[in-house]
Design an enzyme around this catalytic site. Structure first.
Site, PDB file in Angstrom:
ATOM      1  CB  VAL A  54      -0.963   0.009   1.202  1.00  0.00           C
ATOM      2  CG1 VAL A  54      -1.715   1.339   1.274  1.00  0.00           C
ATOM      3  CG2 VAL A  54      -1.948  -1.144   1.111  1.00  0.00           C
ATOM      4  N   PRO A  89      -2.136  -7.454  10.847  1.00  0.00           N
ATOM      5  CG  PRO A  89      -0.459  -8.672  11.919  1.00  0.00           C
ATOM      6  CD  PRO A  89      -0.823  -7.278  11.488  1.00  0.00           C
ATOM      7  CB  VAL A 147      -7.482   0.387  11.369  1.00  0.00           C
ATOM      8  CG1 VAL A 147      -6.002   0.550  11.093  1.00  0.00           C
ATOM      9  CG2 VAL A 147      -8.262   1.612  10.890  1.00  0.00           C
ATOM     10  CD  GLU A 177      -5.710  -0.368   0.375  1.00  0.00           C
ATOM     11  OE1 GLU A 177      -6.062  -0.448  -0.816  1.00  0.00           O
ATOM     12  OE2 GLU A 177      -5.798  -1.302   1.176  1.00  0.00           O
ATOM     13  CE  LYS A 200      -9.366  -1.486   2.494  1.00  0.00           C
ATOM     14  NZ  LYS A 200      -9.201  -1.690   1.055  1.00  0.00           N
ATOM     15  CG  PHE A 208     -11.798 -14.538  -1.262  1.00  0.00           C
ATOM     16  CD1 PHE A 208     -11.134 -14.295  -0.064  1.00  0.00           C
ATOM     17  CD2 PHE A 208     -13.141 -14.882  -1.211  1.00  0.00           C
ATOM     18  CE1 PHE A 208     -11.789 -14.399   1.153  1.00  0.00           C
ATOM     19  CE2 PHE A 208     -13.815 -14.982   0.008  1.00  0.00           C
ATOM     20  CZ  PHE A 208     -13.133 -14.744   1.190  1.00  0.00           C
ATOM     21  CB  CYS A 219      -7.485  -6.759   1.920  1.00  0.00           C
ATOM     22  SG  CYS A 219      -6.173  -5.531   1.953  1.00  0.00           S
TER      23      CYS A 219
END
Length: 493
Positions: A15, A92, A132, A161, A220, A272, A276
């Site tokens: 990122v 993480p 976060v 992002e 997010k 997937f 993220c």
């Protein structure tokens, strides 16, 4: 209004590096410094061989590096000089203690906050870039308030992002939206407008959305959860298609033409991955449990459960097709990154498929055009993946796909690299053991099925019955495992 002339980004990963490179390219009057404690990573950013692969990234970095873009391990000086500090470190999933396997571990965020307040004086804007949990900004603010000094004014913003690896540079240059969250106070809004002014160098004002901090943080998590949900939804339909004779690609096209649904993220696959989706959905599950919303938590947990099921189901089909045993059989694994056009292997389905096959005693020959050999070995040596000697006994890293397939019983496509469509499959078939199997976990060979069957391959793919010699089998005896589970042995060096 506050004018931002110097930016510091803490964290030179997937990122921080690309994001700040694009900011430097689009804002030549702003000095951008990306810092990290990892000296080897910073050295790579300053070399011709960047530490991450991303289409277009090298050109952007080389056009700015040494002019207004710098990479350094001198974190304290970069913080002191900056008007704005991005926090772009890893968050993480916890592997121990309260919330293990679901909650985000914020130790790196906390360390950044303490270092920022220690090295700051006067006015500075501190911005969360990392994904976060909700109210993380409040935790950062509490650390700042508890360590305040005379004339120190630190404003905390959230600016998540929304880039996708593989198209990061394109996404950063032409984003769907830029989201900035801040306090609803005059000071908070002043900081929000200062960051807006940076993005307005190249992003239209109507694409810059401002909210309060909590809405930005939750947006997010929710965005990634919705995208992961769509993948799990179409993967659930793929299992139904294999059992009925339907084709999941045709089903996806039909439902995707409905404007209320749309056609994005309706590509069935082996599951997937990435740094993220799973982490953020699990974080959302933990948040719901903590807020006493068990029904909501179970709903989102099912997204992860379906992804795990898809991987186990695919591995079971490989074992079942190879006469119910892969012990001592050579299997070629083509692709190890979690998706094409990146070298990122975090939560890659290839790791899970490899683990299931190694547990059955298969000899794996792995090829990926962008993932270094060392990274593959590290991932497969994770304490939750393999026993101490499994990787050295069962895994070989091949220099090209033909070497990987030479003498193999089967080839398994785990990453949708375009080059896999262009391989000489007649050459590959001649060198494989017969019957030769292809397991297409990404449906990259859809247009070649007739040709491949004419050559002599037996084809198994996701969401479609191709080979007529067997009935697709959906067993459930392969046990679940997660890279987020606490290790039961010490990790290897």
């Amino acid at each position: 209004m506050v004018e931002i002339k110097k930016i510091c980004c803490i964290g030179a990963g997937y990122v921080g590096g690309p994001t700040c490179s694009v900011i430097a390219r689009m804002c030549p009057e702003i000095r951008v410094t990306v810092v990290d404690v990892n000296e080897a990573r910073i050295n790579a950013w300053n070399s011709p061989t960047l530490p991450i692969y991303e289409p277009g990234l090298k050109e952007v970095v080389e056009s700015c590096r040494g002019k207004n873009l710098f990479f350094s391990t001198n974190i304290d000086d970069a913080i002191r000089e900056a008007d704005l500090v991005f926090i772009s470190v890893n968050t993480p999933t916890k592997t121990y203690g309260m919330g293990k396997g679901r909650a985000a571990d914020l130790k790196y965020i906390e360390a950044c906050a303490r270092r920022i307040v220690q090295n700051s004086n006067g006015y500075k804007i501190v911005t969360e870039k990392s994904t976060v949990p909700v109210r993380a900004a409040e935790s950062i603010r509490r650390i700042f308030d508890a360590n305040t000094k005379p004339n120190l004014n630190l404003q905390v913003l959230s600016n998540p992002e929304f880039l996708a690896e593989g198209t990061a540079i394109k996404d950063l240059k032409n984003p769907d939206r830029v989201l900035i969250g801040g306090d609803e106070t005059p000071e908070g809004q002043r900081a929000v407008q200062a960051l807006c002014a940076v993005y307005e160098h190249w992003v239209p004002k109507e694409k810059i959305l401002t909210t309060n901090t909590w809405s930005s943080e939750l947006s997010k998590l929710a965005a990634n959860a919705f995208l992961a949900q769509r993948i799990s939804s179409i993967n659930s339909i793929s299992a139904l298609c294999e059992s009925t004779g339907a084709d999941v690609e045709e089903v996806a096209t039909a439902i995707g033409m409905d404007q209320r649904i749309g056609n994005k993220f309706l590509k069935a696959s082996v599951g997937f991955g990435g740094g993220c989706f799973q982490k953020d959905v699990l974080n959302l599950v933990y948040l719901c449990e903590a807020l006493n919303l068990p029904e909501v938590a179970r709903y989102w947990q099912q997204v992860i459960d379906m992804n795990d099921y898809q991987r186990r189901r695919f591995a079971s089909r490989i074992i079942d097709s190879l006469f119910n045993t892969v012990t001592d059989k050579k299997i070629a694994i083509l692709g190890f990154a979690f998706k094409k056009d990146t070298g990122d292997t975090r939560e890659s389905s290839s790791i899970y498929i490899s683990k299931y096959l190694m547990d059955e005693g298969a000899h794996l020959h792995i090829y990926d055009p962008k993932v270094p050999r060392e990274q593959i070995v590290v991932d497969l040596s994770h304490p939750g993946v393999s026993a101490d000697d499994q990787v050295s006994r069962l895994v070989t890293i091949s220099k090209d796909p033909y070497e990987a397939c030479d003498g193999a019983h089967a080839l398994v496509i785990c990453t949708e690299w375009d080059m896999f469509k262009e391989l000489d499959y007649e050459r590959i078939h001649k060198r494989m053991l017969k019957p030769a199997f292809i397991f297409d976990g990404r449906r990259v060979l859809d247009g070649l099925h007739n040709e491949l069957q004419t050559i002599g391959f037996q084809i198994e793919t996701i969401g479609k019955k191709v080979s007529s010699k067997r009935i697709p089998y959906t067993p459930g005896e392969i046990p679940k495992f997660s890279l987020q589970d606490p290790p039961n042995k010490k990790p290897k060096v």
